[in-house]
Design an enzyme around this catalytic site. Structure first.
Site, PDB file in Angstrom:
ATOM      1  N   GLU A  63       0.814  -1.209   0.000  1.00  0.00           N
ATOM      2  CA  GLU A  63       0.000   0.000   0.000  1.00  0.00           C
ATOM      3  C   GLU A  63       0.849   1.261   0.000  1.00  0.00           C
ATOM      4  OE1 GLU A  63      -0.563  -2.627   2.017  1.00  0.00           O
ATOM      5  OE2 GLU A  63      -2.373  -3.381   1.036  1.00  0.00           O
ATOM      6  N   HIS A 131      -9.891  -6.060   9.334  1.00  0.00           N
ATOM      7  CA  HIS A 131     -10.514  -5.959   8.016  1.00  0.00           C
ATOM      8  C   HIS A 131     -11.976  -5.505   8.147  1.00  0.00           C
ATOM      9  CE1 HIS A 131      -7.141  -8.721   7.431  1.00  0.00           C
ATOM     10  NE2 HIS A 131      -7.176  -8.429   6.138  1.00  0.00           N
TER      11      HIS A 131
END
Length: 337
Positions: A63, A131
């Site tokens: 990321e 998540h």
């Protein structure tokens, strides 16, 4: 007009903007690889067939790399649209987003812009604490970032096109249970709706009134806007008439629409899946306390996720996340206050 899911509406918006503007490109993990899903939730599936892999770029699971490319490309005049598999991974790119993308225009005296879009799936869906977070409030705190939360297919397309054309960095929070994609999610809601084939955008900072009412104003975003509407239907049977407002964008925020609603109802209930402590609803409550307190006939109510990591256990997750029943209970309490 075509009936689209939110996932397909987002794809339509991105594809149309890529056709319109050669500087727009997609980047992310599993954007469109053979046998892949097209991002985690199918939004970018098939784009490489039309635009090729120079404009639909697949990256490693990194990321920090994605964010760095987006900031640099934006400064160089490109318009990147990045896709995270899960919004939780925004934390891996905080320096690029908060110290670079958000501040570059200010630090350059308006000479340098970073027109990038960061798409971030959010919300609890039985995936555990790393998540499942709703991260909107982290980024509403950062001057220079715009934060949007589409909850219908119509809004998803119009807001995404507006985001891609914006000269500032925009973070798009998309709830996993609202996509309506081919990747089936337990407890997902069908949000498909009529979406114009013609070009259109939705300006930032304009809320949508999802249901009109006269007793309580409920402000709720993403999945919670649907739960609020369900609660409003049940409460109407008890004689409690709720107006439900979906802010659609958190930065900029449409205070005016909420103020006009509370001027009519005298009561304000804020609902979000983000944590209770310092969630974006706290800012809205503070705004009313500071500027519009004399419109209120009762204390401001808030319904939010409890201040704990999201549990992996489905029953515990359901307990932590705001429910239709909790919204109804809070509304009844406001009517008695």
């Amino acid at each position: 007009m075509a009936r689209l899911s939110i996932a397909d509406a987002l794809k339509s918006a991105i594809a149309e903007e890529m056709r319109r503007d050669q500087s727009v490109f997609c980047i992310g993990e599993d954007e469109d690889i053979p046998g892949g899903m097209g991002g985690a939730f199918t939004v970018t599936k098939g784009l490489a067939d039309e635009f090729g892999f120079k404009r639909v770029i697949n990256t490693p699971i990194s990321e920090i790399l994605i964010a760095g490319v987006c900031v640099g490309a934006g400064m160089a005049g490109m318009r990147p649209v990045a896709d995270l598999q899960y919004g939780d991974f925004l934390f891996c790119m905080m320096d690029q987003l908060v110290n670079q993308a958000a501040k570059m225009c200010y630090m350059s005296g308006g000479k340098v812009h970073v027109p990038m879009v960061m798409r971030a799936p959010c919300g609890a869906s039985n995936r555990g604490a790393q998540h499942a977070q709703s991260l909107e409030s982290y980024f509403t705190h950062v001057p220079g970032l715009k934060v949007i939360c589409p909850s219908t297919a119509y809004d998803a397309k119009g807001l995404m096109k507006q985001a891609i054309r914006d000269d500032d960095p925009v973070i798009v929070f998309e709830h996993k249970l609202l996509y309506g994609s081919k990747r089936k999610e337990k407890d997902a809601i069908d949000t498909s709706g009529e979406v114009p084939a013609d070009d259109y955008t939705i300006p930032f900072g304009k809320a949508a009134i999802r249901r009109e009412g006269k007793n309580i104003t409920i402000v709720a975003n993403l999945l919670m806007s649907y739960k609020a509407q369900e609660a409003a239907i049940s409460l109407a049977k008890e004689g409690i008439d709720c107006e439900v407002i979906d802010p659609r964008t958190l930065v900029p925020f449409d205070y005016e629409t909420v103020v006009e609603s509370v001027r009519k109802t005298g009561r304000l209930l804020i609902v979000h899946e983000d944590n209770y402590n310092c969630g974006w609803g706290a800012q809205l409550a503070a705004y009313f306390a500071e500027h519009e307190i004399f419109l209120l006939d009762a204390p401001i109510g808030r319904v939010a996720a409890y201040d704990t990591p999201i549990p992996f256990s489905p029953p515990l997750e359901s307990y932590v996340i705001p429910s239709k029943e909790r919204i109804e209970e809070a509304a009844r309490a406001l009517m008695k206050a």
